[in-house]
Design an enzyme around this catalytic site. Structure first.
Site, PDB file in Angstrom:
ATOM      1  N   GLY A 104      47.353  -1.467 -42.437  1.00 13.95           N
ATOM      2  CA  GLY A 104      47.643  -0.072 -42.146  1.00 13.95           C
ATOM      3  C   GLY A 104      46.696   0.614 -40.987  1.00 13.95           C
ATOM      4  O   GLY A 104      45.941  -0.100 -40.445  1.00 13.95           O
ATOM      5  N   ILE A 151      54.127  -0.641 -46.474  1.00 13.25           N
ATOM      6  CA  ILE A 151      55.353  -0.157 -46.798  1.00 13.25           C
ATOM      7  C   ILE A 151      55.796   1.336 -46.795  1.00 13.25           C
ATOM      8  O   ILE A 151      56.896   1.553 -46.759  1.00 13.25           O
ATOM      9  CB  ILE A 151      55.404  -0.527 -48.743  1.00 13.25           C
ATOM     10  CG1 ILE A 151      54.431   0.472 -49.330  1.00 13.25           C
ATOM     11  CG2 ILE A 151      55.456  -1.936 -48.995  1.00 13.25           C
ATOM     12  CD1 ILE A 151      54.746   0.437 -50.936  1.00 13.25           C
ATOM     13  N   ASP A 152      54.557   1.897 -46.625  1.00 11.98           N
ATOM     14  CA  ASP A 152      54.786   3.371 -46.439  1.00 11.98           C
ATOM     15  C   ASP A 152      55.493   4.049 -45.284  1.00 11.98           C
ATOM     16  O   ASP A 152      56.053   4.974 -45.222  1.00 11.98           O
ATOM     17  CB  ASP A 152      53.342   4.103 -46.443  1.00 11.98           C
ATOM     18  CG  ASP A 152      52.663   3.605 -47.716  1.00 11.98           C
ATOM     19  OD1 ASP A 152      53.341   3.410 -48.744  1.00 11.98           O
ATOM     20  OD2 ASP A 152      51.481   3.812 -47.482  1.00 11.98           O
ATOM     21  N   GLY A 195      54.318   5.800 -51.207  1.00  9.25           N
ATOM     22  CA  GLY A 195      54.591   6.169 -49.763  1.00  9.25           C
ATOM     23  C   GLY A 195      53.153   6.962 -49.527  1.00  9.25           C
ATOM     24  O   GLY A 195      53.320   7.434 -48.271  1.00  9.25           O
TER      25      GLY A 195
HETATM   26  O1  F6P Z   1      49.784   2.220 -48.720  1.00 10.64           O
HETATM   27  C1  F6P Z   1      50.538   1.475 -49.592  1.00 10.64           C
HETATM   28  C2  F6P Z   1      50.412   1.599 -50.927  1.00 10.64           C
HETATM   29  O2  F6P Z   1      51.567   1.045 -51.720  1.00 10.64           O
HETATM   30  C3  F6P Z   1      50.933   3.286 -51.141  1.00 10.64           C
HETATM   31  O3  F6P Z   1      52.306   3.644 -51.124  1.00 10.64           O
HETATM   32  C4  F6P Z   1      50.063   3.730 -52.606  1.00 10.64           C
HETATM   33  O4  F6P Z   1      49.856   4.972 -52.609  1.00 10.64           O
HETATM   34  C5  F6P Z   1      48.940   2.764 -52.487  1.00 10.64           C
HETATM   35  O5  F6P Z   1      49.351   1.797 -51.429  1.00 10.64           O
HETATM   36  C6  F6P Z   1      48.698   2.164 -53.664  1.00 10.64           C
HETATM   37  O6  F6P Z   1      47.490   1.506 -53.515  1.00 10.64           O
HETATM   38  P1  F6P Z   1      46.689   0.422 -54.598  1.00 10.64           P
HETATM   39  O7  F6P Z   1      47.428  -0.902 -54.289  1.00 10.64           O
HETATM   40  O8  F6P Z   1      45.353   0.188 -54.198  1.00 10.64           O
HETATM   41  O9  F6P Z   1      46.986   1.037 -55.998  1.00 10.64           O
END
Ligand code: F6P
Length: 366
Positions: A104, A151-152, A195
């Protein structure tokens, strides 16, 4: 021949493996020597067997699998200059002066920082007697290329990030499943999707599932939105619908920037409309499973372009990021892409949605 390291960083996304495979294989086709770097930036800092040269067959069966088979990690060491100096040393030990980073915007910015600091680290490593003069002369610069895996779909400057299509598909499948049970019971469901601060997944999921109401950060509801929502849901029910589906982006906010919580929406629907309401937070299901055809295709074309961008680059070329705009694979300066993403975030923060939309024109699936 040119030695190119590839790593995945930050949150994983479907299609990252396809991207790694394309980078490795295209590197081989173009006469370069690819290296897999395991566990993201942590692998760069740890060195040793976390940096391994890769053959054609090492990435067999990567194309169709979700997640990232070479691992990803949040690396605290890499946030410090001392950690980055160790990373530089490890890369020089392997003769690597080019990196493809799949991640990202945070991960890609980290790569650009490493590139800018590289000459200073090389000088220091030489002054400390850790590398020879010959090595210092040979590895004067680092080249990096970014590929956007998330994915966002939150990076301005590209229509689609690798993983967004798969996550959207997964969300649609999940909402379809919810719909069947919701219909049986005449229930309302509040479905919360990922997202981060971007409403792309939520908005497209709402379109693709025919949801009744939507909350996204880019369009915060003003005034008495609870009443507006209830009126809208009542209308669809009186038109004969047995269910009500409300999709909420996890970053949804109201016009005063207060978060809009799924549980709060549920309470409103229960208390005001008397609907039997459930909340489903889809969570990491959205990030898992095998990539869609779109993500496999996108990752493969972009991985090939990443190698071409490397071969075209000179030491003065700004670090490129690979994207897709209007169905054409693009190569743009990474810094500009990140700056544009920040401007979009600021426009949203300032509630200047018109400007946000102008800054982030999307043609594909938006
Ligand atoms: O940036 C991708 C993402 O899946 C976001 O949509 C979500 O807010 C975050 O990562 C979740 O992060 P983690 O996997 O660290 O809980």
């Amino acid at each position: 021949s040119k030695r190119i390291g590839v790593l995945t960083s930050g949150g994983d996304s479907q299609g990252m493996n396809a991207a790694v495979r394309a980078v490795v294989r295209m590197a081989i086709v173009r006469g370069c020597k690819p290296y897999l770097i395991y566990e993201g930036y942590q692998g760069l800092v740890s060195g040793g067997d976390k940096i391994r040269s890769a053959s054609w067959n090492d990435v067999s069966n990567f194309l169709t699998l979700g997640g990232t088979l070479i691992g990803t990690a949040r690396c605290m060491d890499f946030l410090k200059p001392e950690g980055r100096r160790i990373a530089v040393h490890n890369l020089i030990k392997h003769g690597i002066d080019t990196l493809v980073v799949i991640g990202g915007d945070g991960s890609l910015t980290g790569a650009d920082t490493l590139r800018h600091e590289w000459p200073d680290h090389v000088k220091q490593l030489h002054d400390d007697g850790k590398i020879s003069q010959q090595e210092a002369d040979k590895y004067r610069n680092l080249m990096i290329v970014g590929m956007v895996g998330s994915i966002d779909n939150d990076l301005a400057s590209t229509d689609m990030t690798i993983g967004a299509s798969s996550a959207l598909t997964r969300i649609c499948e999940s909402v379809d499943s919810i719909l069947s049970t919701a219909t049986s019971h005449r229930r309302a469901f509040v479905v919360e999707v990922m997202g981060r601060h971007c409403g792309w997944l939520a908005m497209n999921a709402a379109i693709c599932t025919g949801a009744d109401y939507l909350f996204i950060p880019e369009d915060p509801p003003a005034g008495d939105w609870e009443t507006d929502m209830c009126e809208a849901l009542k209308r669809t029910r009186s038109a004969g619908k047995r269910t009500s589906i409300v999709i909420v982006a996890e970053g949804a906010i109201d016009d005063k920037c207060n978060p809009i919580k799924s549980e709060f929406i549920k309470d409103v629907l229960t208390q005001r409309l008397g609907y039997d309401t459930r909340v489903t937070i889809l969570g990491h299901v959205q990030r898992g499973g095998s990539p869609t055809a779109v993500d496999r295709y996108l990752a493969t074309l972009q991985g090939a372009e990443a190698i071409e961008a490397i071969l075209r680059a000179t030491p003065d070329t700004p670090s490129p990021v690979i994207g897709i705009l209007e169905n054409k694979i693009t190569t743009q300066p990474l810094k500009e892409a990140i700056a544009l993403t920040k401007q979009v975030a600021k426009a949203i923060q300032d509630h200047d949605f018109q400007r946000a939309a102008e800054l982030r024109p999307r043609s594909f699936l938006t």
